[in-house]
Every structure is written in structure tokens, then in C-alpha cells.
Design an enzyme around this catalytic site. Structure first.
Site, PDB file in Angstrom:
ATOM      1  N   GLY A  32      13.397   0.075 -18.393  1.00 39.67           N
ATOM      2  CA  GLY A  32      13.723   0.844 -17.049  1.00 39.67           C
ATOM      3  C   GLY A  32      12.711   0.655 -16.028  1.00 39.67           C
ATOM      4  N   SER A  33      12.660   1.692 -15.084  1.00 41.22           N
ATOM      5  CA  SER A  33      11.329   1.663 -14.120  1.00 41.22           C
ATOM      6  C   SER A  33       9.926   1.411 -14.501  1.00 41.22           C
ATOM      7  CB  SER A  33      11.758   2.943 -13.081  1.00 41.22           C
ATOM      8  OG  SER A  33      13.042   2.848 -12.562  1.00 41.22           O
ATOM      9  N   THR A  34       9.502   1.512 -15.746  1.00 44.34           N
ATOM     10  CA  THR A  34       8.303   1.224 -16.132  1.00 44.34           C
ATOM     11  C   THR A  34       7.939  -0.325 -16.119  1.00 44.34           C
ATOM     12  OG1 THR A  34       8.836   0.826 -18.407  1.00 44.34           O
ATOM     13  CG2 THR A  34       8.378   3.042 -17.775  1.00 44.34           C
ATOM     14  N   PHE A  35       8.853  -1.079 -15.889  1.00 44.05           N
ATOM     15  CA  PHE A  35       9.068  -2.555 -15.707  1.00 44.05           C
ATOM     16  C   PHE A  35       8.496  -2.903 -14.312  1.00 44.05           C
ATOM     17  CE2 PHE A  35      10.508  -6.608 -15.346  1.00 44.05           C
ATOM     18  CZ  PHE A  35       9.987  -7.464 -16.385  1.00 44.05           C
TER      19      PHE A  35
END
Length: 649
Positions: free
Chosen positions: A328-331
Site C-alpha cells: 500500500g502507501s507505505t511503499f
């Protein structure tokens, strides 16, 4: 009547000839016998002497003491405890079933133990002198009853053995693992198994650290020489050579922190990893729900095993290293670094976000339906704007993104001694062509930019990614602190060669996530001076949202069945100015990362930084009453768990 002299002379010659032949035959027989006796008594003397000794003297194996496992502070995680056992030698018992019935009148015998014993007797039918364990972990009172009634129990004997126990119970089950009796399958997987492995009830590591470090923990078997009579019964012990105990091993884990994290995850289907940014030491690796590894040591019952396997939250799976999820957005920090290092964007460059972006005839939506307006790099991380990264990924390309992901530890199998450590996936064009026989599409790149599509990472890899972002070094996870007192190599790692200004910009964006009012992680910030947290929320979509649903309004996670809800993620490190720990948390089907994962990660990070319960003033004022109640509840649960572990030990 007188015989003719000629006739007498002829008969004498015949007699002499026959006597000569008979004497020669006798001489030849005697010579052959002498030669055979010489062959047996001289030439083959050593061989027959050895055979005679083997009929009189037997060698038996002595199981070595297994190495014990400790945490970084010396708390024991896996120990050997004395255990009274009752054995039976089938040949000495005669009527085995009658002896078992008589024994059951004196003490309670477990039906599962008896069934395992009968199975071992059938497998060792050709070795009736080999002792078979009927009961293990017997109380001293029961041992006394058996000793008093020994004359009426032929073939029954008692002994003291070592039993593996795990005093931390479920807190470290997924990391330490457990031991169990050697099975036929285990033997089939070993090319040249040691003889000790074929001894009944001998135990080896089955999963986790116990299995991965089996060769070091097991040690070497000893032997004893016993004299047996003609029937094969042991008469006396002639000599003994003790084996070599396995090596004691110290892990980098902090057992107190591990216990706290496990309790903080509660009954969620979740995982958390805490890594020391300075040296790569894994301070905590938790997967929830967990299980009691002591159940497996003697052989778990069918009923208990069914409970574990039928639980939809999969307690036997080690989600922290085995589970792989779209990050998800942690990437997004990885995509930002790929663009910055390639010189494709500036920190002041902006992208217009109207809530979606058209790419190759397809509309890709931002999580914020109304859009974010003009967004720069810092704002894109702070508000987690998807459109910014859609646009960025098209400029950068998947190959550069994939390469950057691997530099940060995603798509790389980290070499730690745990079971089923996943490599994750940082896909590129070559991978898709090789695996799926398809060309890479620009839409695949767009999906990868927000950690969706083919991109997959484990919680362990996300923690490593966060530590590398925090330090700029190739921090490598380390689980073994010392081996028999010898310190193992550090995982601090060398510089990754990034432009420090680029790293500083990305770290500042993560700081804004947790410390500025419009940041997606602001609600779960740390307010204590000197230990401010930098983090990033993430939501991993597990279902497709149709155009019709989007037009009517996307269904809230709370209104969906549990298995169709989004995964919740959060990564962070602190202190921001001098990073000490990095943390990753994944809550399966938890919904939004800011709601489900961020509070856990913040609490875990504070617990690690303070090396115990943090003061309430480290939390925002609005949360302190709830945090105090939570701390009191967790303290009670941890005390109860420790008391249960002490009772079990």
C-alpha cells in the site's frame, strides 16, 4: 588247504595298496582339518573374537542435552527440564497388554500416549529389547507407586530424561518454534541421519529457530557399553562416554518487549516487527494470534490441533516473516527515492490531483475522492496522495522502482533462522514476461506506485525498509546475538550510497505524516520532546471496486465481511533526529492504516524507546485516559501470562 604263494603275495599287495589309500585319505582329511582350524583360529581370530564380544557387549546411545535459548538480557526462552518417564521393554514384559492394564490400575495413563507407544512397538517389532515410553512428565508420587509394585510389573522401568519447555508460552512461539519426536518424514528429508535420530521419542526442532538451528542446538550423542546375557538382557554397565551438549544460543529479542507487543496485538490477525536501526538487531517479531508451543512437544492432540487449523486468523502461520501483502502507501517512499535519485523531480515540483488520473485510457482513482489539489513531494507523503505517485511512476518506470525496492530490502529474502521466510516481490518487466508470459503494461506500473498490483512485502521487509530510510545504511536483520557466548556479526550495514539530501526530504515527509495536523498519522503522534516519530500509513486493498460501486459510493470496510476488508499498515521510526528503532505493523483486514495499525505501532515504538511502560505525557492529552486504562489492562494480562508460564515450567 594251502594257498599258492603267488596268491598270498598278490593279496598282500592289494591290502597294502588299500591301506595306503585309506591312510592317505585320513592324512588328507586331517591336514584339511588342521588347515581349517588354523584359518579359523589364526587367520580369522580377530573377526570371530569381535563377533563373540558383540554377543556379550552392547553399545547404547546417550541422548545429548539440547542447547538452551535465551533472550538478549539472559531470560530463558527454551529450557530443558527433568522429566520422569515410565518405559516398557516388550520382550521383558511378556504379555504387554496385561502389564499395561496392571499399570493403569496404579496411575492414570493418557490414551494418546498409549497409542503412540503401541505404534512405536509395531515399528520396532524386530527390536523387542528397545525401551518404549508409556508415560512422560510423571509426578514423583506416581513414580513411587511404580517402584513399590515393580515385582508385579515385568518389563516396566522408570528413568529421568530431559523435556523441552517454553516458559514464555505463546509470546515467542512463532520465533523460537518447538521440538517434537522424529518422524519417518523427518528421516526421509535427511541424507545420512545420525543413529540417535532413530531412537524412539528422540526430539528435533520442527519449526522456527529450533528447526533452523537444529545442527547447533542438538549436540552429539554419547555411548554406554553394557553387558548382556545370552537372552540379550542387560546385566551391568561397563563404561560410559557422555555426549557433547548442544550450544546455548542468545537471541537479539527483548522478551519483555516481545511479550508486550504480543499482548498489544491482542486477538487481531496481525503482525509487528521491531528492529534496532543501529545494528539490525530484531528486538521483537510478533504474529497474532499465537499458540502454546508446549502442546507440540509431546505430540499435540487431534482436538487441539483442529482448533488451531480451523481458526480463520491462522494462529500457526508466522505472519511477520511468512505473510506477504501489498504494501500500500507505505511503499510511496521507495517510489519517491527512485524519482529523486534519478533526478526526475524536484522537491518543489507539484502535481495536480483532481481525485483521479487518466493513464492509457483507464482512470486510476485517488483515495480522496475530491482530490488533493496541487501537491508537492512533502504534501504527497503527508496526505498520502495517490495521483502524485501515479504521475511519478509513469516518469520513473517500473525497472527503476523495482531496483530501488530491492535496495530497501523488498523482494529480497533476508537470511534469518526462522521458518518460511518470504522473499516478497519487487516485479519488473522481465519478471512478468518470465512468469506470466505477458508484456508489462503502464497500468501495472501505476498500480505498483502505491504498493498494489504485483508488489508484495512482508512485515519484516517493511521494518527493514524503514530502518534503511532512517539511516541510509543497508541495515540487515540479525536474530542471533551470541553463540555459546561468542558475539555474532552486527547487521549495521554499509552506506547505501544515496544522496543524503534526497533521504532528508523523504524523512521530512514521514515526519509531516505523524506531526502535522493534516498528516494521515497525526492522531497517533508522539508528543514527548526528543523522541518524535516519523511514519507512514498504508491501506492495502484486497478486493476490486467496480465502477458502479464507486459511482454509488464505496462501501465502508466496517460494512464488509471481515475477509473482504482492506489490510491496515503502518511503518515508522524514532527518534526522528537520531533513529533508534524502526517498527512495522500489519493488521489483516483491519481497514485503514491510520485507524488500526498506527496506534499499535506508536505504542510499540514507545515501549521499545522507554524499555518499559512509557509515561503518559508521551501521548497526546486527549488520549491519556484511554492509554492509562489500556496500560493497566495489558499489565494484568502480561502478569497472568507469566504466572501461567511459571506454573507450566
Amino acid at each position: 588247504m594251502k594257498r599258492n604263494p603267488k596268491e598270498q603275495d598278490g593279496s598282500g599287495r592289494v591290502f597294502a595298496r588299500r591301506a595306503l589309500l585309506l591312510g592317505g585319505a585320513q592324512l588328507a582329511f586331517a591336514g584339511g582339518l588342521a588347515m581349517r582350524m588354523r584359518f579359523l583360529q589364526v587367520d580369522q581370530a580377530d573377526q570371530f573374537r569381535l563377533l563373540a564380544e558383540e554377543n556379550r557387549i552392547k553399545f547404547q546411545l546417550l541422548a545429548p542435552a539440547r542447547g538452551e535459548i535465551f533472550d538478549r538480557n539472559g531470560l530463558i526462552l527454551a529450557r530443558n527440564t527433568p522429566s520422569y518417564r515410565i518405559n516398557i521393554v516388550p520382550e521383558d514384559a511378556g504379555d504387554v497388554e496385561k502389564v499395561i492394564r496392571d499399570l493403569s490400575l496404579l496411575i492414570d495413563l493418557d490414551s494418546d500416549d498409549l497409542e503412540r507407544a503401541r505404534t512405536e512397538m509395531r515399528r520396532n517389532r524386530n527390536a523387542p529389547f528397545r525401551p518404549i515410553t508409556l508415560a512422560d512428565q510423571i509426578q514423583w508420587e506416581d513414580i513411587s507407586k511404580v517402584a513399590v509394585n515393580a515385582p508385579a510389573l515385568p518389563g516396566i522401568s522408570t528413568e529421568i530424561g530431559l523435556l523441552r519447555s517454553y516458559p514464555m508460552m505463546d509470546s515467542l512461539a512463532h520465533v523460537v518454534g518447538y521440538v517434537g519426536p522424529v518422524s519417518d518424514y523427518d528421516l526421509s528429508q535427511i541424507e545420512d541421519p545420525e543413529p540417535i535420530l532413530k531412537e524412539p521419542r528422540f526430539q528435533i526442532g520442527k519449526v522456527g529457530f529450533e528447526a533452523k538451528s537444529e545442527g547447533v542446538l542438538r549436540g552429539k550423542a554419547g555411548t554406554k557399553q553394557v553387558e548382556v546375557n545370552a537372552a540379550g538382557r542387560v546385566m551391568r554397565e561397563l563404561s560410559r562416554r557422555e555426549g557433547t551438549a548442544g550450544a546455548d544460543m542468545q537471541l537479539t529479542l527483548n522478551a519483555d518487549l516481545q511479550t508486550y507487543v504480543q499482548a498489544r496485538l491482542g486477538r487481531e490477525s496481525a503482525s509487528a516487527v521491531v528492529i534496532d536501526c543501529e545494528n539490525g538487531d530484531l528486538a521483537a517479531i510478533c504474529s497474532s494470534p499465537s499458540f502454546d508451543p508446549n502442546l507440540f512437544v509431546r505430540g499435540i492432540s487431534v482436538a487441539d490441533y483442529r482448533i488451531l487449523t480451523e481458526d480463520p486468523y491462522r494462529p500457526l502461520a508466522n505472519k511477520s516473516v511468512q505473510g506477504i501483502y501489498p504494501p500500500g502507501s507505505t511503499f510511496k517512499m521507495v517510489v519517491a527515492m527512485a524519482a529523486l535519485e534519478a533526478g526526475l523531480i524536484g522537491t518543489e515540483d507539484t502535481v495536480w490531483c483532481p481525485g483521479h488520473l487518466e493513464v492509457a485510457g483507464r482512470r486510476f482513482h485517488c483515495w480522496k475522492r475530491a482530490g488533493h489539489g496541487h501537491v508537492d513531494l512533502n504534501g504527497s507523503l503527508k496526505g498520502s496522495c495517490d495521483v502524485y505517485y501515479y504521475d511519478l511512476a509513469v516518469k520513473v518506470g517500473i525497472d527503476k522502482i523495482s531496483d530501488m525496492a530491492k535496495r530497501f530490502g523488498i523482494g529480497v529474502r533476508h537470511d534469518i533462522p526462522m521458518s518460511a521466510v518470504a522473499a516478497g516481490l519487487a516485479p519488473n518487466k522481465e519478471w512478468k514476461q518470465r512468469v506470466h508470459q505477458q508484456d508489462w503494461r503502464v497500468g501495472d506500473t501505476v498500480n505498483a506506485s502505491i504498493g498494489q498490483g504485483y508488489m508484495l512485502a512482508s512485515p519484516m521487509q517493511l521494518a527493514v525498509m524503514s530502518a534503511r530510510l532512517a539511516t541510509g545504511r543497508a541495515v540487515t536483520p540479525r536474530l542471533i546475538k551470541s553463540l555459546d557466548g561468542v558475539e555474532q556479526p552486527s547487521g549495521a550495514g554499509d552506506s547505501l550510497g544515496f544522496n543524503e539530501n534526497n533521504l532528508r526530504v523523504v524523512r521530512r515527509g514521514m515526519y509531516s505524516v505523524s506531526n502535522e495536523r493534516r498528516g494521515t498519522g497525526y492522531r497517533n503522534r508522539i508528543v514527548a520532546d526528543g523522541i518524535r516519530m516519523a511514519g507512514k500509513t498504508g491501506t492495502s486493498q484486497v478486493r476490486n471496486i467496480t465502477a458502479a460501486e464507486r459511482a454509488a459510493g464505496v462501501i465502508r470496510n466496517e460494512d464488509l465481511p471481515w475477509e473482504r476488508r482492506d489490510h491496515a499498515l503502518f511503518v515508522c521510526f524514532a527518534p526522528y533526529d537520531k533513529p533508534k528503532y524502526a517498527v512495522s505493523v500489519v493488521v489483516e483486514h483491519g481497514g485503514g492504516g491510520s485507524k488500526a495499525a498506527a496506534p499499535i505501532a506508536r505504542d510499540v515504538l514507545l515501549q521499545a524507546l522507554y524499555d518499559g511502560t512509557p509515561p503518559l505525557d508521551a501521548y497526546p492529552k486527549s488520549d491519556r485516559s484511554l492509554i492509562q486504562a489500556q496500560q493497566e489492562r495489558l499489565t494484568r494480562e502480561i502478569r497472568q501470562a507469566r504466572a501461567a508460564g511459571s506454573d507450566q515450567a
